[in-house]
Design a protein around this motif. Structure first.
Motif, PDB file in Angstrom:
ATOM      1  N   VAL A   1       5.357   0.298  -0.724  1.00  0.00           N
ATOM      2  CA  VAL A   1       4.242  -0.397  -1.361  1.00  0.00           C
ATOM      3  C   VAL A   1       4.132  -1.789  -0.754  1.00  0.00           C
ATOM      4  O   VAL A   1       5.092  -2.573  -0.800  1.00  0.00           O
ATOM      5  CB  VAL A   1       4.438  -0.495  -2.886  1.00  0.00           C
ATOM      6  CG1 VAL A   1       3.193  -1.105  -3.535  1.00  0.00           C
ATOM      7  CG2 VAL A   1       4.733   0.880  -3.478  1.00  0.00           C
ATOM      8  N   VAL A   2       2.978  -2.070  -0.165  1.00  0.00           N
ATOM      9  CA  VAL A   2       2.706  -3.383   0.420  1.00  0.00           C
ATOM     10  C   VAL A   2       1.942  -4.194  -0.622  1.00  0.00           C
ATOM     11  O   VAL A   2       0.784  -3.896  -0.928  1.00  0.00           O
ATOM     12  CB  VAL A   2       1.901  -3.253   1.728  1.00  0.00           C
ATOM     13  CG1 VAL A   2       1.631  -4.633   2.328  1.00  0.00           C
ATOM     14  CG2 VAL A   2       2.648  -2.371   2.726  1.00  0.00           C
ATOM     15  N   ILE A   3       2.610  -5.200  -1.173  1.00  0.00           N
ATOM     16  CA  ILE A   3       2.068  -5.969  -2.294  1.00  0.00           C
ATOM     17  C   ILE A   3       1.339  -7.205  -1.782  1.00  0.00           C
ATOM     18  O   ILE A   3       1.867  -7.972  -0.974  1.00  0.00           O
ATOM     19  CB  ILE A   3       3.192  -6.398  -3.258  1.00  0.00           C
ATOM     20  CG1 ILE A   3       3.874  -5.168  -3.874  1.00  0.00           C
ATOM     21  CG2 ILE A   3       2.659  -7.331  -4.338  1.00  0.00           C
ATOM     22  CD1 ILE A   3       3.014  -4.371  -4.811  1.00  0.00           C
ATOM     23  N   GLY A   4       0.115  -7.392  -2.282  1.00  0.00           N
ATOM     24  CA  GLY A   4      -0.654  -8.585  -1.982  1.00  0.00           C
ATOM     25  C   GLY A   4      -0.968  -9.354  -3.246  1.00  0.00           C
ATOM     26  O   GLY A   4      -0.312 -10.341  -3.573  1.00  0.00           O
TER      27      GLY A   4
ATOM     28  N   PRO B   1     -10.925  -2.693   7.495  1.00  0.00           N
ATOM     29  CA  PRO B   1     -10.823  -3.914   6.686  1.00  0.00           C
ATOM     30  C   PRO B   1     -10.379  -3.687   5.253  1.00  0.00           C
ATOM     31  O   PRO B   1      -9.823  -4.592   4.623  1.00  0.00           O
ATOM     32  CB  PRO B   1     -12.238  -4.501   6.749  1.00  0.00           C
ATOM     33  CG  PRO B   1     -13.128  -3.350   7.094  1.00  0.00           C
ATOM     34  CD  PRO B   1     -12.308  -2.454   7.967  1.00  0.00           C
ATOM     35  N   TRP B   2     -10.634  -2.515   4.686  1.00  0.00           N
ATOM     36  CA  TRP B   2     -10.270  -2.263   3.295  1.00  0.00           C
ATOM     37  C   TRP B   2      -8.757  -2.256   3.102  1.00  0.00           C
ATOM     38  O   TRP B   2      -8.286  -2.441   1.989  1.00  0.00           O
ATOM     39  CB  TRP B   2     -10.872  -0.945   2.812  1.00  0.00           C
ATOM     40  CG  TRP B   2     -10.934   0.138   3.842  1.00  0.00           C
ATOM     41  CD1 TRP B   2      -9.984   1.071   4.136  1.00  0.00           C
ATOM     42  CD2 TRP B   2     -12.024   0.384   4.733  1.00  0.00           C
ATOM     43  NE1 TRP B   2     -10.402   1.886   5.147  1.00  0.00           N
ATOM     44  CE2 TRP B   2     -11.663   1.496   5.544  1.00  0.00           C
ATOM     45  CE3 TRP B   2     -13.271  -0.209   4.934  1.00  0.00           C
ATOM     46  CZ2 TRP B   2     -12.496   2.013   6.529  1.00  0.00           C
ATOM     47  CZ3 TRP B   2     -14.106   0.305   5.918  1.00  0.00           C
ATOM     48  CH2 TRP B   2     -13.719   1.400   6.702  1.00  0.00           C
ATOM     49  N   ILE B   3      -7.997  -2.071   4.176  1.00  0.00           N
ATOM     50  CA  ILE B   3      -6.536  -2.107   4.047  1.00  0.00           C
ATOM     51  C   ILE B   3      -6.073  -3.513   3.676  1.00  0.00           C
ATOM     52  O   ILE B   3      -5.198  -3.692   2.827  1.00  0.00           O
ATOM     53  CB  ILE B   3      -5.867  -1.628   5.352  1.00  0.00           C
ATOM     54  CG1 ILE B   3      -6.213  -0.152   5.608  1.00  0.00           C
ATOM     55  CG2 ILE B   3      -4.352  -1.819   5.294  1.00  0.00           C
ATOM     56  CD1 ILE B   3      -5.703   0.385   6.937  1.00  0.00           C
TER      57      ILE B   3
ATOM     58  N   ASP C   1      -1.286  -1.776  -0.928  1.00  0.00           N
ATOM     59  CA  ASP C   1      -1.415  -0.564  -0.122  1.00  0.00           C
ATOM     60  C   ASP C   1      -0.165   0.285  -0.305  1.00  0.00           C
ATOM     61  O   ASP C   1       0.960  -0.239  -0.296  1.00  0.00           O
ATOM     62  CB  ASP C   1      -1.560  -0.904   1.365  1.00  0.00           C
ATOM     63  CG  ASP C   1      -2.832  -1.662   1.678  1.00  0.00           C
ATOM     64  OD1 ASP C   1      -3.885  -1.022   1.780  1.00  0.00           O
ATOM     65  OD2 ASP C   1      -2.762  -2.906   1.818  1.00  0.00           O
ATOM     66  N   ILE C   2      -0.379   1.568  -0.469  1.00  0.00           N
ATOM     67  CA  ILE C   2       0.736   2.510  -0.546  1.00  0.00           C
ATOM     68  C   ILE C   2       0.804   3.264   0.778  1.00  0.00           C
ATOM     69  O   ILE C   2      -0.199   3.827   1.239  1.00  0.00           O
ATOM     70  CB  ILE C   2       0.561   3.488  -1.720  1.00  0.00           C
ATOM     71  CG1 ILE C   2       0.618   2.724  -3.045  1.00  0.00           C
ATOM     72  CG2 ILE C   2       1.624   4.581  -1.685  1.00  0.00           C
ATOM     73  CD1 ILE C   2       0.342   3.572  -4.263  1.00  0.00           C
ATOM     74  N   VAL C   3       1.976   3.258   1.394  1.00  0.00           N
ATOM     75  CA  VAL C   3       2.192   3.995   2.639  1.00  0.00           C
ATOM     76  C   VAL C   3       3.086   5.187   2.313  1.00  0.00           C
ATOM     77  O   VAL C   3       4.225   5.016   1.866  1.00  0.00           O
ATOM     78  CB  VAL C   3       2.845   3.112   3.718  1.00  0.00           C
ATOM     79  CG1 VAL C   3       3.103   3.930   4.988  1.00  0.00           C
ATOM     80  CG2 VAL C   3       1.958   1.905   4.030  1.00  0.00           C
ATOM     81  N   VAL C   4       2.550   6.386   2.511  1.00  0.00           N
ATOM     82  CA  VAL C   4       3.289   7.618   2.222  1.00  0.00           C
ATOM     83  C   VAL C   4       3.769   8.202   3.546  1.00  0.00           C
ATOM     84  O   VAL C   4       2.968   8.446   4.455  1.00  0.00           O
ATOM     85  CB  VAL C   4       2.417   8.641   1.476  1.00  0.00           C
ATOM     86  CG1 VAL C   4       3.269   9.820   1.011  1.00  0.00           C
ATOM     87  CG2 VAL C   4       1.706   7.992   0.291  1.00  0.00           C
ATOM     88  N   SER C   5       5.064   8.422   3.640  1.00  0.00           N
ATOM     89  CA  SER C   5       5.676   8.926   4.868  1.00  0.00           C
ATOM     90  C   SER C   5       6.531  10.144   4.550  1.00  0.00           C
ATOM     91  O   SER C   5       6.794  10.450   3.381  1.00  0.00           O
ATOM     92  CB  SER C   5       6.545   7.842   5.517  1.00  0.00           C
ATOM     93  OG  SER C   5       5.813   6.646   5.706  1.00  0.00           O
TER      94      SER C   5
ATOM     95  N   MET D   1      -2.817   4.210   1.688  1.00  0.00           N
ATOM     96  CA  MET D   1      -3.739   4.289   0.554  1.00  0.00           C
ATOM     97  C   MET D   1      -3.948   2.895  -0.031  1.00  0.00           C
ATOM     98  O   MET D   1      -3.142   2.424  -0.843  1.00  0.00           O
ATOM     99  CB  MET D   1      -3.203   5.252  -0.514  1.00  0.00           C
ATOM    100  CG  MET D   1      -3.047   6.681  -0.028  1.00  0.00           C
ATOM    101  SD  MET D   1      -2.621   7.834  -1.357  1.00  0.00           S
ATOM    102  CE  MET D   1      -4.159   7.849  -2.301  1.00  0.00           C
ATOM    103  N   PRO D   2      -5.007   2.197   0.393  1.00  0.00           N
ATOM    104  CA  PRO D   2      -5.333   0.919  -0.246  1.00  0.00           C
ATOM    105  C   PRO D   2      -5.707   1.154  -1.711  1.00  0.00           C
ATOM    106  O   PRO D   2      -6.367   2.142  -2.041  1.00  0.00           O
ATOM    107  CB  PRO D   2      -6.546   0.420   0.547  1.00  0.00           C
ATOM    108  CG  PRO D   2      -6.622   1.282   1.774  1.00  0.00           C
ATOM    109  CD  PRO D   2      -5.980   2.578   1.418  1.00  0.00           C
TER     110      PRO D   2
END
Length: 439
Positions: free
Chosen positions: A307-310, A349-351, A357-361, A429-430
């Motif tokens: 999870v990329v937190i902003g 740009p929506w990222i 943003d959730i990054v699923v790997s 996933m933004p």
């Protein structure tokens, strides 16, 4: 749309006797239990219920899985509801209940009715654009169908009267995206399976999803060139917590939440977000409920979630590893890396605009270690799609926006979120605020 129906001709009989038979014998059972015959070229299904009654979170915490099934005679309205949830048109004239890469919609849905109920025995094909059934043929032999499965899967199919099949026309997607399109098809299949499971829960029904069966054999039974991917026998069942369930953990937010059907109807691929902050409690609610997926034909999940937190109130900036098993976060980085992630994401740009943003790997090491690595990879994509569909629906239920991003520089994304060397990013996933959320 004209629905064609076979016509029958009868010899004249006494009018009074005919009326008596119709009014006393024929009409009451038809009103109570209407029978739809495959002698019709097509059958227009009842309109789906887009409101429902079961909250989405409730369905996610008790989805429609069962290791053991018993028979249920499917009603036509239940068939209609399940087909709508898996591939029905939910907005506009083409957009369906699950996201599809480039709106290519490669999935086709068939089902077989093995005992006469409100539908006669036969094989049927779903036409989403008209919400209709197309008859394939009436030659149904339970033993022939059951022969496509083995072990517990065979017993599950043997015990029910209705089996749904998800098939793929790969060329619709690969024509646009090349070989990568196959991965997109498998992801979309996972999205569709998850919708099906949640709709089953709302209806009080169960399935045992089956990904390993004699696909060429089923293809011949369905008389189609499409490729069978997943079988979904439907009936009553025992309650079994999915392998991926978080145990004692539960959502921390008490919500007046949308129902399953409302969330499916509201889901959109949203790329425009407004400024503001998302409560951390809401993020955990989304992740916990979304983690409750069943790992088809597998004892463990290959998924990794970062999870990329902003702009999230209640947790610091940075990248966090979210652990599905115990619903916990481990800090990976303390910087706002949304801009870096956007650059790695082909500058979409929506990222960067999203609050998080959730990054699923997936763990490719687990996949390549399997005897059939191609099948294991397909299963992993199903898992990602199922998890991602839950994210999509939870966001829709809350009025948040999200979109599944499947095109990016994989190596750069791995660097931004600090993935282990054997892991491969599948989705970004933004998740962002919308005017609806802000009220």
């Amino acid at each position: 749309m004209i629905v064609l129906q076979a016509r029958r001709h009868y010899k004249p009989i006494g009018l009074a006797l005919l009326l008596l038979v119709v009014l006393v014998v024929v009409l009451p059972p038809l009103l109570l239990f209407p029978t739809y015959s495959p002698e019709m070229t097509t059958l227009t299904l009842p309109e789906p219920d887009v409101n429902g009654s079961m909250p989405l979170g409730t369905a996610m915490r008790d989805p429609g899985y069962s290791s053991v099934l018993s028979d249920h005679q499917m009603r036509i309205d239940e068939v209609s509801q399940l087909l709508w949830a898996i591939q029905g048109i939910t907005h506009g004239s083409v957009f369906r209940a699950v996201p599809s890469a480039g709106a290519t919609y490669p999935l086709e849905i068939f089902f077989v009715q093995m005992d006469e109920s409100e539908l006669e025995e036969g094989y049927y094909h779903y036409i989403p654009q008209e919400h209709q059934l197309e008859w394939v043929n009436t030659t149904v032999d339970r033993g022939t169908i059951v022969a496509a499965f083995v072990g517990d899967d065979r017993r599950a199919v043997l015990n029910v009267s209705t089996v749904f099949f998800i098939l793929a026309n790969y060329s619709r997607t690969t024509a646009r995206y090349g070989n990568r399109g196959m991965q997109y098809v498998h992801l979309e299949t996972g999205h569709a399976v998850q919708n099906f499971l949640l709709q089953l829960s709302s209806l009080g029904l169960k399935t045992r999803p089956i990904a390993d069966f004699a696909t060429v054999y089923v293809q011949s039974l369905l008389n189609t060139s499409f490729i069978p991917l997943v079988a979904l026998p439907v009936g009553f069942g025992n309650s079994r917590a999915p392998v991926g369930q978080i145990g004692a953990h539960s959502s921390s937010v008490n919500e007046d939440e949308a129902t399953v059907e409302q969330a499916i109807t509201k889901r959109r691929s949203t790329r425009d977000y407004v400024n503001g902050t998302v409560p951390f409690a809401l993020v955990t609610d989304i992740l916990i409920d979304s983690s409750m997926i069943d790992y088809l034909d597998s004892d463990r999940s290959p998924l990794d979630v970062r999870v990329v937190i902003g702009q999230v109130d209640g947790i610091g900036l940075g990248v966090y590893n979210y652990w599905l098993r115990n619903a916990s976060f481990t800090e990976v980085s303390t910087s706002d890396l949304r801009l870096d992630l956007m650059t790695a994401g082909l500058s979409q740009p929506w990222i960067e605009a999203a609050q998080l943003d959730i990054v699923v790997s997936v763990d490719m090491g687990l996949i390549v270690a399997e005897p059939d690595s191609a099948f294991a990879h397909r299963l992993a994509m199903y898992h990602v799609g199922m998890f991602a569909q839950n994210i999509c629906l939870k966001c829709a239920a809350w009025g948040l926006g999200t979109v599944t991003v499947g095109a990016f520089y994989e190596d750069q994304v791995a660097t931004v979120v600090d993935l282990p060397s054997d892991f491969k990013a599948i989705y970004i996933m933004p998740i962002g605020l919308t005017p609806e959320f802000l009220g």
